[in-house]
Structure formats: C-alpha cells, structure tokens
Design a protein around this motif. Structure first.
Motif, PDB file in Angstrom:
ATOM      1  N   ALA A 256       0.828  -1.211   0.000  1.00 19.42           N
ATOM      2  CA  ALA A 256       0.000   0.000   0.000  1.00 19.42           C
ATOM      3  C   ALA A 256       0.856   1.252   0.000  1.00 19.42           C
ATOM      4  CB  ALA A 256      -0.933  -0.010   1.209  1.00 19.42           C
ATOM      5  N   LEU A 257       1.828   1.311   0.910  1.00 19.36           N
ATOM      6  CA  LEU A 257       2.688   2.489   0.965  1.00 19.36           C
ATOM      7  C   LEU A 257       3.557   2.570  -0.280  1.00 19.36           C
ATOM      8  CD1 LEU A 257       3.697   4.982   2.396  1.00 19.36           C
ATOM      9  CD2 LEU A 257       5.250   3.548   3.735  1.00 19.36           C
ATOM     10  N   GLY A 258       4.011   1.428  -0.771  1.00 23.53           N
ATOM     11  CA  GLY A 258       4.811   1.431  -1.990  1.00 23.53           C
ATOM     12  C   GLY A 258       4.062   1.995  -3.182  1.00 23.53           C
ATOM     13  N   ALA A 259       2.745   1.774  -3.221  1.00 24.68           N
ATOM     14  CA  ALA A 259       1.942   2.282  -4.337  1.00 24.68           C
ATOM     15  C   ALA A 259       1.650   3.772  -4.219  1.00 24.68           C
ATOM     16  CB  ALA A 259       0.630   1.505  -4.422  1.00 24.68           C
ATOM     17  N   LEU A 260       1.594   4.300  -2.990  1.00 24.82           N
ATOM     18  CA  LEU A 260       1.211   5.695  -2.776  1.00 24.82           C
ATOM     19  C   LEU A 260       2.402   6.637  -2.609  1.00 24.82           C
ATOM     20  CD1 LEU A 260      -1.753   5.156  -0.274  1.00 24.82           C
ATOM     21  CD2 LEU A 260      -1.912   5.786  -2.690  1.00 24.82           C
TER      22      LEU A 260
ATOM     23  N   PRO B 174      -3.412   9.970   5.108  1.00 24.82           N
ATOM     24  CA  PRO B 174      -3.626   8.841   6.016  1.00 24.82           C
ATOM     25  C   PRO B 174      -4.861   8.013   5.691  1.00 24.82           C
ATOM     26  CG  PRO B 174      -2.982  10.780   7.252  1.00 24.82           C
ATOM     27  CD  PRO B 174      -3.213  11.239   5.844  1.00 24.82           C
ATOM     28  N   ASP B 175      -5.964   8.669   5.312  1.00 26.81           N
ATOM     29  CA  ASP B 175      -7.176   7.911   5.004  1.00 26.81           C
ATOM     30  C   ASP B 175      -6.985   7.031   3.776  1.00 26.81           C
ATOM     31  OD1 ASP B 175      -7.205  10.672   3.816  1.00 26.81           O
ATOM     32  OD2 ASP B 175      -8.919   9.851   2.737  1.00 26.81           O
ATOM     33  N   GLU B 176      -6.272   7.540   2.767  1.00 27.49           N
ATOM     34  CA  GLU B 176      -6.012   6.746   1.568  1.00 27.49           C
ATOM     35  C   GLU B 176      -5.074   5.587   1.882  1.00 27.49           C
ATOM     36  OE1 GLU B 176      -4.547   9.381  -1.434  1.00 27.49           O
ATOM     37  OE2 GLU B 176      -6.561  10.037  -2.021  1.00 27.49           O
ATOM     38  N   LEU B 177      -4.064   5.846   2.712  1.00 26.82           N
ATOM     39  CA  LEU B 177      -3.124   4.798   3.082  1.00 26.82           C
ATOM     40  C   LEU B 177      -3.835   3.698   3.868  1.00 26.82           C
ATOM     41  CD1 LEU B 177      -0.282   3.643   3.212  1.00 26.82           C
ATOM     42  CD2 LEU B 177       0.185   5.167   5.155  1.00 26.82           C
ATOM     43  N   LEU B 178      -4.717   4.080   4.789  1.00 27.93           N
ATOM     44  CA  LEU B 178      -5.444   3.097   5.576  1.00 27.93           C
ATOM     45  C   LEU B 178      -6.324   2.227   4.684  1.00 27.93           C
ATOM     46  CD1 LEU B 178      -6.396   1.789   8.166  1.00 27.93           C
ATOM     47  CD2 LEU B 178      -7.938   3.740   8.519  1.00 27.93           C
ATOM     48  N   GLY B 179      -7.068   2.853   3.789  1.00 32.43           N
ATOM     49  CA  GLY B 179      -7.910   2.086   2.875  1.00 32.43           C
ATOM     50  C   GLY B 179      -7.092   1.154   1.993  1.00 32.43           C
ATOM     51  N   ALA B 180      -5.950   1.652   1.512  1.00 27.60           N
ATOM     52  CA  ALA B 180      -5.083   0.829   0.671  1.00 27.60           C
ATOM     53  C   ALA B 180      -4.504  -0.337   1.459  1.00 27.60           C
ATOM     54  CB  ALA B 180      -3.965   1.681   0.088  1.00 27.60           C
ATOM     55  N   TRP B 181      -4.160  -0.093   2.733  1.00 27.90           N
ATOM     56  CA  TRP B 181      -3.628  -1.187   3.565  1.00 27.90           C
ATOM     57  C   TRP B 181      -4.646  -2.314   3.669  1.00 27.90           C
ATOM     58  CZ3 TRP B 181      -4.418  -1.743   9.361  1.00 27.90           C
ATOM     59  CH2 TRP B 181      -3.751  -2.877   9.841  1.00 27.90           C
ATOM     60  N   VAL B 182      -5.892  -1.978   3.938  1.00 20.22           N
ATOM     61  CA  VAL B 182      -6.914  -3.008   4.080  1.00 20.22           C
ATOM     62  C   VAL B 182      -7.110  -3.747   2.760  1.00 20.22           C
ATOM     63  CG1 VAL B 182      -9.338  -3.460   4.628  1.00 20.22           C
ATOM     64  CG2 VAL B 182      -8.044  -1.770   5.952  1.00 20.22           C
ATOM     65  N   ARG B 183      -7.139  -3.026   1.637  1.00 21.90           N
ATOM     66  CA  ARG B 183      -7.348  -3.677   0.341  1.00 21.90           C
ATOM     67  C   ARG B 183      -6.196  -4.619   0.001  1.00 21.90           C
ATOM     68  NH1 ARG B 183      -8.967   1.553  -0.837  1.00 21.90           N
ATOM     69  NH2 ARG B 183      -7.034   2.020  -1.970  1.00 21.90           N
ATOM     70  N   HIS B 184      -4.966  -4.150   0.171  1.00 19.87           N
ATOM     71  CA  HIS B 184      -3.815  -5.002  -0.148  1.00 19.87           C
ATOM     72  C   HIS B 184      -3.716  -6.179   0.819  1.00 19.87           C
ATOM     73  CE1 HIS B 184      -1.716  -2.828  -3.391  1.00 19.87           C
ATOM     74  NE2 HIS B 184      -2.222  -1.727  -2.846  1.00 19.87           N
ATOM     75  N   THR B 185      -4.063  -5.959   2.080  1.00 13.71           N
ATOM     76  CA  THR B 185      -4.074  -7.065   3.040  1.00 13.71           C
ATOM     77  C   THR B 185      -5.076  -8.124   2.621  1.00 13.71           C
ATOM     78  OG1 THR B 185      -3.303  -5.742   4.918  1.00 13.71           O
ATOM     79  CG2 THR B 185      -4.652  -7.672   5.418  1.00 13.71           C
TER      80      THR B 185
END
Length: 241
Positions: free
Chosen positions: A77-81, A157-168
């Motif tokens: 997620a962080l790598g993509a953003l 932060p909100d985008e990172l959190l959403g991306a973390w859940v999706r990638h997880t």
C-alpha cells in the motif's frame, strides 16, 4: 484534511479520536463478538493507528501468518502511494522500515496463545508515526523516522489506511487459496536483516543470532554457532488471551 477511509466490501470502519487506542478497542470489540472485518482506526495529525479483526478457522499456528499478510499489505500500500524512491521493508518482529529507519510497528493479539487451538478472534494492529514524536535535535535518533520525514507528505492517512486493508485482503485471500508459498516469496524480498546478526527484544528477554530465514509457519530461525533455534510467530502475540 483526512476523509473517511474507503474499505472493501465486508469491512466496516470504526473511527476513534483523541488518545483512544484502536488495537485495544478492536480486542474489546472482538471479545464482545463483533464480526470479522471490523477496522478500528484513529487518524491523528501526528500518527496513523488502526487494527483489523479476523476470525480464523484454523489453529493459531496456521492463523498467525495473517500478521505477515498484513505487513506485506502495508508495504504494498505504501509502496503504491509513496514516491518511487521511498524504500519500505519489514522486520520479523513486526517493525516497518522506511528508507532504512524504523517507522512504525505491526502488532498482534488473539483469544488464545495455545498453538493448537482455533482462536475465536485475531487482531492485527498498525502504529505509524506521521511526524516525529520527539523534538530533539535532528540526528539524535538516526534509526527512527516518521512517514512525512521520508518524502511522503502527499500520502493521505485515510487513503493509506484504505489501501492497507485492500492489499491485506489480497494477501489473505492468496494465503487461503494458494498456501504460504506466495507469501514467503514476497516476504523474503522485503525482509530486513535477513542473513545478518540481529538483536530482538521481547519484553525483558533478548534474542540474538544470525537471522537465517523462517520455517513453514513463518517462525524465525536464528543461528548461533552450530545451533539453530526457532522463534514461533506466536512469540509476537501481545498480552494475555
């Protein structure tokens, strides 16, 4: 300003404010019988904290690699953003490294610490500093950093959190469908200190040795001289069940 995070279907968000700890709240909700997929989060100006509730259907030893899925999910997620020059790695005890410096931590707890029991619930947490917690002279803590110090000011932060859940979710589904081989391959490419001497602290206990890899359930293998010993992934569980 952060907006409400967007989560995949079957995931539900629970926002906290102030000093409330999402990891503790997620455990409380899990004990009370909440559905799997609850994401408890607290998006403050200086840090992102969140936790996901899972409901494993396998014994604890087989369920614990969910922590690895969450860690890889965060890295992806962080790598993509983040800007392409930002490097994100993971260490076995759950640490997150950004550009080689410690930047946050994954946490895990379960309803049991018995390896052969099927947990009623398992919670994985994320603590990520956005700005430095201390105001000491820069350079006093060269091995510690915060996300916005590493060229990530545009990462919301909100985008990172959403991306973390999706990638997880992607990695949890792969683990369930394909076993641990894809997870192992991905993790080895992201692992910090693999093949090097380490010193890990577990409360008042120190573990040292050469980190030579993991076993089939992601337990860490440490070599000291001619001896190799195993640290089960369950060693990372926090608190009493």
């Amino acid at each position: 300003m952060s907006e409400a995070p967007q989560f995949p279907p079957l995931f539900e968000g629970l926002a906290l404010t102030g000093s409330a700890d999402p990891f503790a709240k997620a455990k409380t909700q899990a004990i009370m019988g909440c559905d799997a997929g609850l994401v408890v989060y607290n998006l403050a100006a200086d840090q992102l904290r969140a936790a996901i509730v899972f409901a494993p259907e396998v014994p604890l030893t087989e369920a614990m690699p969910v922590l690895i899925s969450c860690a890889i999910g965060f890295q992806n997620a962080l790598g993509a953003l983040a800007p392409p020059e930002v490097a994100v790695h993971l260490d076995w005890p759950g640490g997150i490294l950004v550009n080689g410096a410690r930047c946050g931590q994954m946490r895990v707890a379960a309803s049991t610490q018995e390896a052969g029991e099927v947990p009623d619930w398992l919670v994985v947490g994320l603590d990520l500093p956005l700005i430095p917690a201390n105001t000491d002279t820069p350079g006093d803590t060269p091995n510690q950093t915060a996300l916005y110090e590493e060229g990530c000011l545009d990462v919301r932060p909100d985008e990172l959190l959403g991306a973390w859940v999706r990638h997880t979710l992607v990695w949890v589904n792969r683990m369930e469908d394909e076993g641990l081989k894809p997870l192992t391959t991905e993790w080895r490419g992201l692992a910090h200190n693999l093949g090097e001497e380490i010193e890990w602290a577990f409360g008042e206990t120190q573990e040292t040795g050469t980190f030579v890899g993991t076993d089939e359930h992601f337990g860490a293998l440490l070599r000291s001289g001619e001896d190799t010993r195993l640290l089960p992934l369950g060693r990372l569980l926090e608190g009493d069940s």
